[in-house]
Design a protein around this motif. Structure first.
Motif, mmCIF file in Angstrom:
data_model
loop_
_atom_site.group_PDB
_atom_site.id
_atom_site.type_symbol
_atom_site.label_atom_id
_atom_site.label_comp_id
_atom_site.label_asym_id
_atom_site.label_seq_id
_atom_site.Cartn_x
_atom_site.Cartn_y
_atom_site.Cartn_z
ATOM 1 N N PRO A 107 1.690 -50.296 13.588
ATOM 2 C CA PRO A 107 0.917 -50.964 12.540
ATOM 3 C C PRO A 107 -0.060 -49.982 11.893
ATOM 4 O O PRO A 107 -0.706 -49.184 12.581
ATOM 5 C CB PRO A 107 0.155 -52.072 13.278
ATOM 6 C CG PRO A 107 0.836 -52.213 14.598
ATOM 7 C CD PRO A 107 1.418 -50.882 14.920
ATOM 8 N N HIS A 108 -0.144 -50.043 10.575
ATOM 9 C CA HIS A 108 -1.081 -49.210 9.823
ATOM 10 C C HIS A 108 -1.944 -50.099 8.934
ATOM 11 O O HIS A 108 -1.456 -51.043 8.320
ATOM 12 C CB HIS A 108 -0.333 -48.215 8.936
ATOM 13 C CG HIS A 108 0.243 -47.046 9.658
ATOM 14 N ND1 HIS A 108 1.296 -47.158 10.548
ATOM 15 C CD2 HIS A 108 -0.094 -45.730 9.630
ATOM 16 C CE1 HIS A 108 1.594 -45.954 11.018
ATOM 17 N NE2 HIS A 108 0.767 -45.080 10.487
ATOM 18 N N LEU A 109 -3.215 -49.766 8.867
ATOM 19 C CA LEU A 109 -4.136 -50.395 7.936
ATOM 20 C C LEU A 109 -4.104 -49.591 6.646
ATOM 21 O O LEU A 109 -4.223 -48.362 6.673
ATOM 22 C CB LEU A 109 -5.550 -50.398 8.519
ATOM 23 C CG LEU A 109 -6.686 -50.878 7.623
ATOM 24 C CD1 LEU A 109 -6.501 -52.338 7.235
ATOM 25 C CD2 LEU A 109 -8.031 -50.665 8.331
ATOM 26 N N GLY A 110 -3.895 -50.269 5.523
ATOM 27 C CA GLY A 110 -3.783 -49.508 4.296
ATOM 28 C C GLY A 110 -3.998 -50.333 3.052
ATOM 29 O O GLY A 110 -4.271 -51.537 3.109
ATOM 30 N N ALA A 111 -3.862 -49.648 1.927
ATOM 31 C CA ALA A 111 -4.033 -50.285 0.623
ATOM 32 C C ALA A 111 -3.141 -49.604 -0.397
ATOM 33 O O ALA A 111 -2.885 -48.401 -0.313
ATOM 34 C CB ALA A 111 -5.490 -50.213 0.180
ATOM 35 N N VAL A 112 -2.662 -50.399 -1.349
ATOM 36 C CA VAL A 112 -1.967 -49.899 -2.521
ATOM 37 C C VAL A 112 -2.773 -50.341 -3.738
ATOM 38 O O VAL A 112 -3.029 -51.528 -3.914
ATOM 39 C CB VAL A 112 -0.528 -50.454 -2.610
ATOM 40 C CG1 VAL A 112 0.124 -50.076 -3.943
ATOM 41 C CG2 VAL A 112 0.310 -49.962 -1.444
ATOM 42 N N VAL A 113 -3.186 -49.380 -4.549
ATOM 43 C CA VAL A 113 -3.906 -49.666 -5.787
ATOM 44 C C VAL A 113 -2.982 -49.306 -6.942
ATOM 45 O O VAL A 113 -2.442 -48.202 -6.999
ATOM 46 C CB VAL A 113 -5.220 -48.866 -5.862
ATOM 47 C CG1 VAL A 113 -5.917 -49.123 -7.209
ATOM 48 C CG2 VAL A 113 -6.144 -49.247 -4.710
ATOM 49 N N THR A 114 -2.797 -50.257 -7.846
ATOM 50 C CA THR A 114 -1.834 -50.090 -8.938
ATOM 51 C C THR A 114 -2.516 -50.274 -10.280
ATOM 52 O O THR A 114 -3.083 -51.334 -10.558
ATOM 53 C CB THR A 114 -0.673 -51.081 -8.780
ATOM 54 O OG1 THR A 114 0.001 -50.800 -7.547
ATOM 55 C CG2 THR A 114 0.306 -50.965 -9.924
#
Length: 198
Positions: A102-109
């Motif tokens: 599991p990874h904590l992350g974000a995608v900003v578009t």
């Protein structure tokens, strides 16, 4: 942080209906459609905008929180919180399974997507809360596991006059059958500072 208001599941509107949705007590169980995702172009060359998100208004000066169980088994299984302005302008933040961890992350578009990740192997199978706080020209994304400390995930731009929505999301880019348990959906006032007191 001030205590947020619980948002009943029925108050949200679905962006892309999931395969199946049902309540289990106060929880919401969402089954994602096969190969659903949110992504725009970068690195992969495709546009996907068929992930599932249960959205309500996200006005300036507010914060939205989503809690879910991070119980994933297949590559790119993911869930968390989506902030949506338009098909070309959105943020997703949460937990995603990558390389078996599991990874904590974000995608900003903004036209095209980016992606940032940090491994959180001890969060597997546990309740995770993601918080998006909107102030000025920015959204501050934080997350925590159960009652652990808040971690700053991302500071991202969002136009002060943009009309935005936010709420729980899930995607299953590689398979059918992903079911995510969402346990809470809340909204309250935005954080007053970028860095929270210890």
């Amino acid at each position: 942080m001030d205590t947020p208001r619980d948002i009943p599941w029925h108050e949200g509107s679905w962006l892309n209906e999931p395969e199946h949705v049902r309540t289990d007590g106060t929880d919401l169980l969402v089954t994602a459609r096969d190969r659903s995702d949110f992504w725009r172009t970068t690195g992969y060359g495709f546009v996907r905008d068929d992930g599932h998100a249960l959205l309500t208004g996200f006005p300036a000066g507010s914060a939205t929180e989503v809690t879910f169980v991070a119980d994933f088994t297949a590559l790119y299984d993911q869930a968390g919180l989506l902030v949506r302005v338009a098909p070309q302008t959105w943020i997703k933040a949460g937990v995603e399974l990558s390389d078996g961890v599991p990874h904590l992350g974000a995608v900003v578009t903004h036209g095209v997507s980016d992606w940032s990740l940090a491994p959180v192997p001890d969060w597997h199978g546990r309740a995770v809360t993601v918080r998006a706080s909107r102030t000025g020209d920015a959204v501050t994304i934080r997350a925590r596991c159960e009652d652990g400390p808040w971690r700053l995930v991302r500071l991202a731009p969002l136009a002060p006059d943009a009309t935005a929505t936010a709420g729980p999301f899930c995607c299953s880019p590689e398979r059918a059958g992903l079911q995510v348990r969402f346990t809470r959906f809340t909204q309250g006032p935005a954080d007053t500072a970028l860095h929270l007191p210890e």
